[in-house]
Design a protein around this motif. Structure first.
Motif, PDB file in Angstrom:
ATOM      1  N   ASN A 340       0.860  -1.181   0.000  1.00  0.00           N
ATOM      2  CA  ASN A 340       0.000   0.000   0.000  1.00  0.00           C
ATOM      3  C   ASN A 340       0.895   1.229   0.000  1.00  0.00           C
ATOM      4  OD1 ASN A 340      -1.846   2.019   0.482  1.00  0.00           O
ATOM      5  ND2 ASN A 340      -2.917   0.938   2.121  1.00  0.00           N
ATOM      6  N   VAL A 342       1.177   4.337   0.701  1.00  0.00           N
ATOM      7  CA  VAL A 342       0.430   5.358   1.429  1.00  0.00           C
ATOM      8  C   VAL A 342       0.994   6.755   1.210  1.00  0.00           C
ATOM      9  CG1 VAL A 342       1.765   5.191   3.565  1.00  0.00           C
ATOM     10  CG2 VAL A 342      -0.644   5.856   3.658  1.00  0.00           C
ATOM     11  N   ARG A 345      -0.887   8.733  -1.506  1.00  0.00           N
ATOM     12  CA  ARG A 345      -2.279   9.107  -1.266  1.00  0.00           C
ATOM     13  C   ARG A 345      -2.488   9.309   0.227  1.00  0.00           C
ATOM     14  NH1 ARG A 345      -6.223  10.155  -5.370  1.00  0.00           N
ATOM     15  NH2 ARG A 345      -5.450   9.195  -7.267  1.00  0.00           N
ATOM     16  N   ARG A 351      -9.743   4.770  -2.423  1.00  0.00           N
ATOM     17  CA  ARG A 351      -8.960   4.518  -3.633  1.00  0.00           C
ATOM     18  C   ARG A 351      -7.485   4.776  -3.349  1.00  0.00           C
ATOM     19  NH1 ARG A 351     -10.428   4.068  -8.919  1.00  0.00           N
ATOM     20  NH2 ARG A 351      -8.846   4.510 -10.495  1.00  0.00           N
ATOM     21  N   ASN A 352      -6.644   3.853  -3.789  1.00  0.00           N
ATOM     22  CA  ASN A 352      -5.219   4.006  -3.541  1.00  0.00           C
ATOM     23  C   ASN A 352      -4.439   3.263  -4.618  1.00  0.00           C
ATOM     24  OD1 ASN A 352      -2.870   4.808  -2.259  1.00  0.00           O
ATOM     25  ND2 ASN A 352      -3.571   4.168  -0.234  1.00  0.00           N
ATOM     26  N   LYS A 353      -3.133   3.439  -4.603  1.00  0.00           N
ATOM     27  CA  LYS A 353      -2.262   2.718  -5.532  1.00  0.00           C
ATOM     28  C   LYS A 353      -1.638   1.543  -4.791  1.00  0.00           C
ATOM     29  CE  LYS A 353      -0.081   4.730  -8.845  1.00  0.00           C
ATOM     30  NZ  LYS A 353       0.842   5.559  -9.662  1.00  0.00           N
ATOM     31  N   TYR A 354      -1.709   0.362  -5.415  1.00  0.00           N
ATOM     32  CA  TYR A 354      -1.209  -0.864  -4.802  1.00  0.00           C
ATOM     33  C   TYR A 354      -0.252  -1.573  -5.753  1.00  0.00           C
ATOM     34  CZ  TYR A 354      -5.401  -0.165  -1.925  1.00  0.00           C
ATOM     35  OH  TYR A 354      -6.367   0.361  -1.114  1.00  0.00           O
ATOM     36  N   GLU A 367      -3.719   1.714  -9.568  1.00  0.00           N
ATOM     37  CA  GLU A 367      -4.546   2.528  -8.686  1.00  0.00           C
ATOM     38  C   GLU A 367      -5.983   2.054  -8.825  1.00  0.00           C
ATOM     39  OE1 GLU A 367      -6.130   7.068  -8.553  1.00  0.00           O
ATOM     40  OE2 GLU A 367      -3.944   6.818  -8.647  1.00  0.00           O
ATOM     41  N   LYS A 370     -10.929  -0.107  -3.289  1.00  0.00           N
ATOM     42  CA  LYS A 370     -10.704  -1.275  -2.443  1.00  0.00           C
ATOM     43  C   LYS A 370     -11.595  -2.448  -2.850  1.00  0.00           C
ATOM     44  CE  LYS A 370      -8.892   1.204   1.545  1.00  0.00           C
ATOM     45  NZ  LYS A 370      -9.006   1.490   2.996  1.00  0.00           N
TER      46      LYS A 370
END
Length: 388
Positions: A340, A342, A345, A351-354, A367, A370
């Protein structure tokens, strides 16, 4: 409820009975439509005394059926692609379930049900009534009988001594559920606390939402048991076996017991557990002066779990989460790791980039919401289980 495409292409025939919970059905219909479904509503005579036809026409944007006519609605409603047609009885009364189980077809609703059952239309029933009626052995026997014919039930939510109509999300989860298998997933999710005195603790801002998304996707995928250990700011679905946990020490104890005593097929760990221990003061720390806290590193939960599995000769796939940056170096292990990012973002958003790794192999970087991440992880987990 947010707009999604979970029910895209689905045609839902929704029978509304005379339960007082019928007052909630306009909102449920709108939620089904927000998920992409087309809805045809059938109102019983008693339902029209609680909710008006005009209201349901507004909600469904379709004509309402109250009686069978020469158009033979009990047949025409199920014309077309039957594989994408569902009969939803929501809410269902004690009396209606009894009629269905007894094979009685003496009114519009029961005739539509009889035809749906005879033509193999998927049927989902959502009971709502007083708790004493729901717990009646006659009703429970009728539910078992209907389940034997392939009818699915959405359990009521029990509040104030009543078996109330379930939330829209769980109804939709049941509609899209893909079969029913014997797999069990253990989800460890939410924030953790480390006590520093009887009234204070160190914690973090994890909401537990990722764990809830994984639980929902596992249920839709057909998992037979979903054990959720931890906590969440979001509502945990009724179909989870929820073990509330907040203290980090309790997480370690409960997870070890679950691995040892339960037949687990997959473990997902989106929980934000403390990496440190603190010596706890037996009395409330006075606030008149500065205090130095000594934080000592503790064994990682995933390492503890692998030790337990080795002890009991178990080989359970683990999906773990790591809150870090792009300097992360993937490990040579059997674990699936979700990085993650973090720093890219703010914390606590949907919503995030993983970056997802299988051992040292990078599977993807994306991105996403979830909900999408949960769907990808369950598919990865299923693939690992099938190979083993």
């Amino acid at each position: 409820m947010e707009i999604n495409e979970l029910l895209s292409g689905k045609n839902i025939v929704m029978i509304v009975s005379g339960s007082i919970s019928a007052y909630r059905t306009p909102d449920i219909v709108r939620d089904l439509k927000r998920s992409g479904a087309r809805i045809r509503v059938v109102l019983t005579d008693s339902a029209t005394q609680i909710i008006g036809k005009e209201t349901m026409e507004w909600a469904s944007e379709e004509p309402i059926i109250t009686n069978l006519t020469g158009n033979m609605e009990h047949i025409s409603l199920f014309d077309g692609d039957r594989s994408n047609t569902i009969l939803l009885v929501c809410p269902s009364t004690y009396n209606m379930i009894g009629k269905f189980a007894g094979g009685i077809a003496d009114d519009t609703a029961s005739t539509i049900f009889a035809n749906a059952l005879g033509t193999g239309i998927r049927t989902v029933i959502v009971p709502a009534m007083h708790m004493e009626m729901y717990e009646s052995p006659i009703l429970q026997e009728n539910i078992v009988r209907l389940k034997g014919f392939g009818v699915d039930f959405v359990s009521p939510r029990v509040e104030d001594g009543k078996a109330k109509i379930m939330w829209s999300e769980e109804i939709i989860d049941t509609i899209v559920r893909r079969g029913n298998n014997s797999r069990t997933i253990l989800i460890i999710s939410g924030k953790s606390e480390v006590s520093i005195d009887p009234v204070r603790s160190l914690t973090n801002r994890s909401s537990g939402y990722t764990g809830v998304c994984i639980a929902r996707e596992a249920y839709r995928d057909g998992y037979g048991r979903i054990i959720y250990v931890g906590n969440s700011e979001h509502r945990i679905p009724y179909y989870c076996e929820f073990i509330k946990c907040e203290q980090t020490d309790d997480y370690y104890r409960i997870v070890e017991e679950s691995i040892r005593d339960q037949k687990i097929d997959l473990i997902a760990i989106p929980a934000a557990l403390s990496d440190f221990t603190v010596e706890k003061s037996e009395k409330k720390i006075r606030s008149e002066k500065s205090v130095n806290l000594v934080m000592k590193p503790r064994e990682k939960l995933v390492d503890k779990m692998e030790g337990v599995m080795k002890k009991f000769n178990l080989n359970i796939p683990i999906i773990r989460f790591k809150l870090t940056d792009r300097n992360y170096v993937p490990e040579n292990s059997d674990r699936v790791t979700v990085v993650n990012l973090v720093q890219e973002r703010p914390f606590g958003i949907s919503r995030n980039k993983y970056i997802i790794y299988d051992g040292e192999k990078k599977l993807m970087e994306k991105e996403m919401e979830k909900e999408e991440l949960a769907s990808i992880l369950i598919k990865i987990g299923d693939g690992i289980i099938e190979k083993r």
